[in-house]
Design a protein around this motif. Structure first.
Motif, PDB file in Angstrom:
ATOM      1  N   ASP A 158      24.445  30.760  61.650  1.00 53.96           N
ATOM      2  CA  ASP A 158      23.084  30.534  62.137  1.00 53.96           C
ATOM      3  C   ASP A 158      22.460  29.274  61.535  1.00 53.96           C
ATOM      4  O   ASP A 158      21.619  28.636  62.168  1.00 53.96           O
ATOM      5  CB  ASP A 158      22.187  31.748  61.829  1.00 53.96           C
ATOM      6  N   ALA A 159      22.878  28.906  60.325  1.00 47.95           N
ATOM      7  CA  ALA A 159      22.357  27.703  59.672  1.00 47.95           C
ATOM      8  C   ALA A 159      23.020  26.433  60.208  1.00 47.95           C
ATOM      9  O   ALA A 159      22.630  25.334  59.846  1.00 47.95           O
ATOM     10  CB  ALA A 159      22.558  27.811  58.164  1.00 47.95           C
ATOM     11  N   GLY A 160      24.019  26.598  61.061  1.00 45.57           N
ATOM     12  CA  GLY A 160      24.664  25.448  61.688  1.00 45.57           C
ATOM     13  C   GLY A 160      25.706  24.769  60.823  1.00 45.57           C
ATOM     14  O   GLY A 160      26.037  23.603  61.051  1.00 45.57           O
ATOM     15  N   LEU A 161      26.239  25.480  59.846  1.00 52.11           N
ATOM     16  CA  LEU A 161      27.256  24.890  58.988  1.00 52.11           C
ATOM     17  C   LEU A 161      28.603  24.867  59.700  1.00 52.11           C
ATOM     18  O   LEU A 161      28.898  25.743  60.517  1.00 52.11           O
ATOM     19  CB  LEU A 161      27.387  25.683  57.687  1.00 52.11           C
ATOM     20  N   ASN A 162      29.395  23.872  59.388  1.00 54.94           N
ATOM     21  CA  ASN A 162      30.744  23.770  59.927  1.00 54.94           C
ATOM     22  C   ASN A 162      31.634  24.691  59.092  1.00 54.94           C
ATOM     23  O   ASN A 162      32.149  24.305  58.051  1.00 54.94           O
ATOM     24  CB  ASN A 162      31.233  22.323  59.863  1.00 54.94           C
ATOM     25  N   ARG A 163      31.812  25.915  59.570  1.00 53.53           N
ATOM     26  CA  ARG A 163      32.529  26.923  58.791  1.00 53.53           C
ATOM     27  C   ARG A 163      34.019  26.636  58.667  1.00 53.53           C
ATOM     28  O   ARG A 163      34.686  27.210  57.817  1.00 53.53           O
ATOM     29  CB  ARG A 163      32.292  28.314  59.378  1.00 53.53           C
ATOM     30  N   GLU A 164      34.540  25.738  59.490  1.00 55.25           N
ATOM     31  CA  GLU A 164      35.950  25.366  59.381  1.00 55.25           C
ATOM     32  C   GLU A 164      36.209  24.478  58.177  1.00 55.25           C
ATOM     33  O   GLU A 164      37.351  24.256  57.803  1.00 55.25           O
ATOM     34  CB  GLU A 164      36.408  24.654  60.660  1.00 55.25           C
ATOM     35  N   ARG A 165      35.153  23.944  57.571  1.00 54.29           N
ATOM     36  CA  ARG A 165      35.290  23.040  56.425  1.00 54.29           C
ATOM     37  C   ARG A 165      34.788  23.684  55.130  1.00 54.29           C
ATOM     38  O   ARG A 165      34.631  23.006  54.128  1.00 54.29           O
ATOM     39  CB  ARG A 165      34.484  21.763  56.689  1.00 54.29           C
ATOM     40  N   ILE A 166      34.509  25.001  55.182  1.00 57.45           N
ATOM     41  CA  ILE A 166      33.942  25.694  54.019  1.00 57.45           C
ATOM     42  C   ILE A 166      34.939  26.709  53.475  1.00 57.45           C
ATOM     43  O   ILE A 166      35.532  27.481  54.219  1.00 57.45           O
ATOM     44  CB  ILE A 166      32.630  26.409  54.389  1.00 57.45           C
ATOM     45  N   LEU A 167      35.079  26.684  52.164  1.00 58.54           N
ATOM     46  CA  LEU A 167      35.917  27.637  51.468  1.00 58.54           C
ATOM     47  C   LEU A 167      35.004  28.437  50.540  1.00 58.54           C
ATOM     48  O   LEU A 167      34.246  27.859  49.766  1.00 58.54           O
ATOM     49  CB  LEU A 167      36.967  26.869  50.655  1.00 58.54           C
TER      50      LEU A 167
END
Length: 157
Positions: free
Chosen positions: A90-99
């Motif tokens: 919902d915050a618009g973060l690129n979840r593919e780049r987050i660990l």
């Protein structure tokens, strides 16, 4: 009503003013201790207030970090339980780049953050350590330098 005007000084064009300045020779070439353009290895953000408002302020910071051109991870170390996968989406973060990493066993969040920084697989390692002692700050800074990464600590209060 009468206005008094101060006498105006003659103005030189910028280039002429520059040339008019005396130029002193550099006597000794000194290597600066640290470039002012070089980013600090450790930063800290402190948010106070309602948790929802803190999250609203934190979201754009994390979103920007998740969109870094650096191919490495944005790593979150032991984030608060309120930062769920749904919140990240919902915050618009690129979840593919987050660990997202959680400490295991006797490992502390500080140890895990230092390990993640030292490995260099992350451009930024975000931790939620509170308080951060000067010794912990030094550990995070050294680990960040070793991994050519940035350490960002978030304090929510």
């Amino acid at each position: 009503m009468q206005y008094s005007h101060a006498p105006q000084q003659a103005q030189l064009p910028l280039f002429e003013a520059f040339l008019a300045q005396p130029v002193l020779p550099k006597l000794k070439a000194e290597k600066p201790a640290r470039s002012t353009n070089e980013p600090q290895a450790f930063s800290e953000l402190s948010f106070r207030g309602a948790l929802e408002h803190c999250h609203n302020l934190l979201a754009p910071v994390l979103r920007e970090l998740s969109e870094e051109q650096d191919a490495r991870w944005l790593t979150l170390i032991a984030p608060p339980a309120t930062l769920t996968q749904a919140w990240l989406r919902d915050a618009g973060l690129n979840r593919e780049r987050i660990l997202i990493l959680q400490p295991r066993g006797n490992q502390s969040a500080l140890q895990l953050a230092c390990d993640a920084l030292r490995l260099g697989r992350s451009h930024t390692v975000v931790s939620w350590l509170s308080p951060v002692s000067s010794a912990a700050r030094q550990q995070l800074t050294r680990a960040a330098h070793a991994g050519s990464a940035q350490s960002l600590n978030i304090r929510l209060g």
